[in-house]
Design an enzyme around this catalytic site. Structure first.
Site, PDB file in Angstrom:
ATOM      1  CG  HIS A 134       3.116  15.147  27.258  1.00 51.63           C
ATOM      2  ND1 HIS A 134       2.616  14.908  26.018  1.00 51.63           N
ATOM      3  CD2 HIS A 134       2.939  16.797  27.056  1.00 51.63           C
ATOM      4  CE1 HIS A 134       1.761  16.242  25.066  1.00 51.63           C
ATOM      5  NE2 HIS A 134       1.581  16.721  25.901  1.00 51.63           N
ATOM      6  CG  ASP A 211       9.583  14.670  26.025  1.00 46.47           C
ATOM      7  OD1 ASP A 211      10.035  15.405  25.612  1.00 46.47           O
ATOM      8  OD2 ASP A 211       8.051  14.282  26.763  1.00 46.47           O
ATOM      9  CD  GLN A 214       7.326  21.889  28.151  1.00 50.19           C
ATOM     10  OE1 GLN A 214       7.696  23.279  27.977  1.00 50.19           O
ATOM     11  NE2 GLN A 214       6.506  21.727  27.059  1.00 50.19           N
ATOM     12  CE  LYS A 237       5.561  21.289  23.258  1.00 52.93           C
ATOM     13  NZ  LYS A 237       4.155  21.853  24.369  1.00 52.93           N
ATOM     14  CB  CYS A 375      -1.514  16.063  27.186  1.00 57.32           C
ATOM     15  SG  CYS A 375      -1.697  16.988  26.419  1.00 57.32           S
TER      16      CYS A 375
END
Lengths: 417, 151
Positions: A134, A211, A214, A237, A375
């Site tokens: 991202h 990261d 998600q 999220k 993104c």
């Protein structure tokens, strides 16, 4: 009912229909149609218990943390720190002090880039990230590279949407000072083998940032099992409020770092001659934090873990399979990202119909999807497409949502045929 | 379905499928490039004017959604033969129509076929799609900048 005695007593057998009732915003009409929300990778909806926790804080317990001796301040501090403990349990960190509250995953990556990066990365060094990151796990490293003279190197992914671990292995070398990898791609749905990738980096003593923006809503996350040095995610999220997120860092890593920002609440003592910083995590939390946000995040995670995560994952995988099969039947439709190991996200391109037009027509039918580059412009460049339409799931979605999306998609095809 | 047809009228669908003047113009004396970073729309507009400031030829190429492509296509047809000043006036009128500032019933006569974009005013997020080529055309003619972005 749940007969597994080893399961936590508070964990209920997952029931998607019952779970859906816990999310008030899902029960509304859009353009005269029942809302079908399939944009969960952008942000998830919120359970009533989370909304209520934030509400209750402002209505009853509102006060600043870590300062007042008065009743409300102690209460606010208690709730804020309990949220930290909830986050610790949720990602299985070893110590609650390894949990830093920030605004979101983006600020989390920036924090690591500007603390770890500014201290340990120098001219001639390399930062290694993947082609499927991202923008929030790209741009902070570009800024760092400009500041330090280091070089950003990119691990390519294959057309399937998977990283080739042999290529990754060949890019690990003593110049690499940090590896940054997305756990679950927001565009491709790929689940990267992060534990294995961390192990390969650690073999050369290279720390790794994951990261998890998600992954936290779709996968069991155990930062110790992954052995991540740093792990970041956003509250919104994972059914929590916006404006709150988390940086996890191994204590010995965080201890070596200088503060991110200066201000109140991050100090032991201040004189004009010398300031002594507070301990981890407070030295990274300058200023009044997002107290209600942290409390809301804690409530969201408590809600999520009141279900069996294993059952949620099984349910979501089944829904992903259902949606994938339905989409594959459409002539001229290409699914972008076909990793063996996928979760929650389907991106697709449809011959002759631009995603933006699909998005508008689906919206008129009450179906919310994301269209654009998500993104992740380098992913679009990889496949040489300007944009995709993205369907992203949560456990409150069901087959009727997918059916409604498919019907709307047929309308789009009719218009453009 | 009726609202959808209101936006995606047959003329728009036709110009999306078969865009007119969809080619680069090697002897253009005005050129600009326009982006919509949110959805990846990306067009070039090429214009050839004569010594009197009349648009002799205007073409475009690039990629984007049906609204942006049809808008660019219809714009090129509309502006050919017009003066630079008329093109700038048309830009303002078109912009007012798609943003709902003027009533399409009364203010559209001079826009002719472009009136087909009046439906866009019901879709605020699509205004940028409809106006991208127009912004790019204006930038090409006024030469304030050669690359424009809607963001």
């Amino acid at each position: 009912m749940n007969t597994d005695v080893k399961t936590q007593t508070s964990t209920d057998t997952f029931n998607a229909a019952k779970a859906r009732l816990d999310f008030p915003a899902l029960h509304q009409e859009v353009h005269g149609r029942p809302l079908v929300y399939l944009d969960n990778a952008a942000t998830t909806h919120k359970p009533a218990s989370m909304i209520e926790a934030v509400n209750r804080f402002y209505q009853r317990d509102n006060s600043n943390v870590h300062r007042g001796v008065h009743y409300l301040s102690q209460k606010a501090t208690g709730q804020y720190e309990r949220a930290r403990q909830t986050v610790r349990r949720f990602i299985n960190a070893a110590d609650e002090n390894e949990i830093i509250f920030v605004r979101g995953a983006t600020e989390g990556v920036n924090l690591i880039a500007q603390t770890f990066g500014r201290h340990f990365v120098h001219a001639g060094d390399e930062i290694l990230i993947s082609e499927m990151e991202h923008h929030s796990n790209i741009v902070p490293w570009q800024i760092l590279c400009e500041q330090t003279g280091a070089t950003l190197k990119v691990i390519p992914f294959m057309d399937s949407g998977e990283i080739d671990l042999n290529t990754y292995q060949s890019m690990l070398n003593p110049r690499v000072k940090l590896v940054g990898i997305v756990h679950l791609s927001n565009t491709l749905g790929t689940i990267n083998p992060v534990a294995e990738m961390v192990k390969m980096a650690h073999a050369q003593e290279i720390p790794v940032l994951i990261d998890g923006a998600q992954s936290v809503a779709h996968l069991p996350v155990d930062v110790q099992a992954i052995d991540a040095d740093f792990f970041v995610f956003s509250g919104h999220k994972v059914f929590g409020p916006t404006g709150i997120g988390v940086v996890y860092g191994k204590m010995d890593r965080l201890d070596q770092l200088q503060p991110y920002q200066g201000g109140g609440d991050m100090i032991h003592s201040v004189t004009f001659e010398k300031t002594i910083y507070a301990d981890v995590p407070h030295k990274f939390e300058a200023g009044t934090p997002n107290i209600a946000g942290a409390i809301g995040l804690g409530a969201a995670l408590e809600y999520l873990t009141s279900w069996s995560l294993e059952e949620i994952i099984r349910y979501e995988n089944e829904l992903l399979r259902y949606a994938t099969q339905a989409l594959k039947k459409i002539e001229g439709l290409t699914i972008i990202g076909n990793a063996q190991n996928k979760a929650g996200v389907i991106s697709f391109a449809l011959e002759d119909i631009h995603p933006h037009d699909i998005g508008t027509i689906l919206d008129m039918e009450g179906v919310a999807v994301r269209t654009g580059h998500h993104c992740t412009q380098p992913i679009m460049d990889h496949y040489q497409i300007p944009a995709t339409t993205r369907v992203s799931l949560a456990f409150y979605n069901n087959q009727a949502d997918i059916d409604a999306m498919m019907q709307a998609l047929q309308k789009a095809i009719e218009v453009f045929r | 379905m009726s609202e959808i047809r209101e936006l995606y009228q047959e003329l728009i669908l036709d110009h999306n499928r078969n865009p007119r003047n969809f080619k680069p113009l090697p002897d253009a004396n005005h050129h600009s490039e326009g982006f919509n970073p949110l959805c990846g729309d990306h067009y070039h507009v090429y214009i050839k004017t004569d010594e009197n400031g009349t648009i002799q030829e205007i073409t475009f190429d690039g990629k984007g959604c049906a609204i942006s492509k049809a808008s660019a296509s219809l714009m090129t047809g509309f502006l050919k033969g017009k003066s630079v000043e008329e093109a700038i006036v048309a830009f303002d009128s078109f912009h007012d129509v798609v943003t709902g500032k003027i009533d399409p019933e009364t203010g559209m006569a001079e826009l002719g076929k472009l009136a087909v974009f009046a439906g866009v005013r019901e879709f605020p997020v699509r205004v940028k799609c409809a106006s991208l080529a127009w912004h790019t055309m204006k930038a090409a003619l006024t030469e304030t900048e050669t690359v424009i972005s809607t963001e």
